[in-house]
Design an enzyme around this catalytic site. Structure first.
Site, PDB file in Angstrom:
ATOM      1  N   GLY A 143       5.166  24.099  73.125  1.00 45.15           N
ATOM      2  CA  GLY A 143       4.951  23.758  71.720  1.00 45.15           C
ATOM      3  C   GLY A 143       6.246  23.656  70.945  1.00 45.15           C
ATOM      4  O   GLY A 143       6.944  22.640  70.979  1.00 45.15           O
ATOM      5  N   CYS A 144       6.577  24.719  70.225  1.00 43.44           N
ATOM      6  CA  CYS A 144       7.720  24.679  69.319  1.00 43.44           C
ATOM      7  C   CYS A 144       9.058  24.583  70.044  1.00 43.44           C
ATOM      8  O   CYS A 144      10.010  23.996  69.514  1.00 43.44           O
ATOM      9  CB  CYS A 144       7.692  25.893  68.394  1.00 43.44           C
ATOM     10  SG  CYS A 144       6.249  25.898  67.308  1.00 43.44           S
ATOM     11  N   VAL A 145       9.153  25.158  71.240  1.00 43.29           N
ATOM     12  CA  VAL A 145      10.392  25.011  72.013  1.00 43.29           C
ATOM     13  C   VAL A 145      10.587  23.553  72.398  1.00 43.29           C
ATOM     14  O   VAL A 145      11.650  22.969  72.163  1.00 43.29           O
ATOM     15  CB  VAL A 145      10.385  25.920  73.262  1.00 43.29           C
ATOM     16  CG1 VAL A 145      11.522  25.553  74.213  1.00 43.29           C
ATOM     17  CG2 VAL A 145      10.504  27.380  72.861  1.00 43.29           C
ATOM     18  N   THR A 174      11.451  21.329  69.404  1.00 44.46           N
ATOM     19  CA  THR A 174      12.828  21.545  68.959  1.00 44.46           C
ATOM     20  C   THR A 174      13.821  20.927  69.930  1.00 44.46           C
ATOM     21  O   THR A 174      14.823  20.328  69.509  1.00 44.46           O
ATOM     22  CB  THR A 174      13.093  23.052  68.794  1.00 44.46           C
ATOM     23  OG1 THR A 174      12.219  23.578  67.784  1.00 44.46           O
ATOM     24  CG2 THR A 174      14.534  23.325  68.402  1.00 44.46           C
TER      25      THR A 174
END
Length: 227
Positions: A162-164, A167
């Site tokens: 997800g967020c990793v 980013t």
């Protein structure tokens, strides 16, 4: 579509052992981005949304942060937390509405707090309340990195899928060399974790062990070091 009977872990381990892409490597000014290492996602047994992959993840993150600080490089910590109304979560927050839902991580709540095991220098480190998946989305991170002359991002935290990943993709799209230390990222389930490590290794980042990451980092001169 190429088919395989290998698991996501096996596919990752195969490409890890047989790399086909040149590494980006470290540049001159790396920054450390630690994503959402907050209690909602790290306190396994307390919150249903929490997960753990490597039990030493937070120790490794602290180790990286200490080295980055010693060299004068930026250390960034992000967390997600929303208004009481949840409206700053946008349409992302409309899929569910339970006590565990994303938009119900409220500013000032225990779920929004950083894990107590983390060593955060609140005077020096950069702390960002992000609302969406990527750390770069509608935050001031880009201008901070321009100020510091950052050319490399080391990304830790969760979730890998997800967020990793969001980013990491944004980091590459901004022409930052991007590094993901394997032991420093985590996910709720094994398959998405390794599938996304596999994908990031092939496309977007150097996916390294923590040992390799620290070794490469040791060769980067700190700010103000003699040439």
């Amino acid at each position: 579509m190429e088919q395989s009977d290998k698991t996501a872990r096996q596919l990752f381990e195969h490409v890890q052992a047989n790399p086909t892409r040149k590494r980006f490597g470290f540049g001159k000014v790396p920054a450390l981005i630690n994503i959402d290492l907050q209690k909602a996602y790290t306190c396994v047994g307390e919150f249903a949304t929490a997960y753990e992959t490597d039990p030493k993840q937070l120790d490794y993150v602290n180790q990286l942060a200490e080295v980055f600080r010693s060299k004068g490089f930026p250390v960034v910590w992000t967390y997600v937390a929303y208004m009481e109304s949840g409206e700053d979560c946008g349409v992302w927050g409309t899929r569910t509405n339970t006590p565990d839902s994303l938009q119900n991580i409220k500013v000032g709540s225990r779920r929004a707090e950083f894990d107590d095991r983390l060593v955060i220098d609140r005077k020096r480190d950069i702390i960002i309340n992000k609302r969406m998946a990527s750390t770069f989305f509608e935050t001031n991170l880009g201008s901070i990195f321009t100020y510091h002359g950052v050319d490399t991002c080391v990304v830790t935290g969760g979730s890998t899928s997800g967020c990793v990943r969001a980013t990491v993709v944004d980091s590459l799209q901004r022409s930052f060399r991007t590094i993901v230390p394997i032991e420093c990222v985590a996910d709720k389930h094994e398959s998405p974790h390794f599938a996304n490590l596999y994908d990031m290794m092939l496309k977007y980042a150097d996916v390294l062990t923590i040992s390799e990451t620290l070794d490469q980092l040791s060769k980067v001169q700190g700010k103000g070091s003699a040439a």
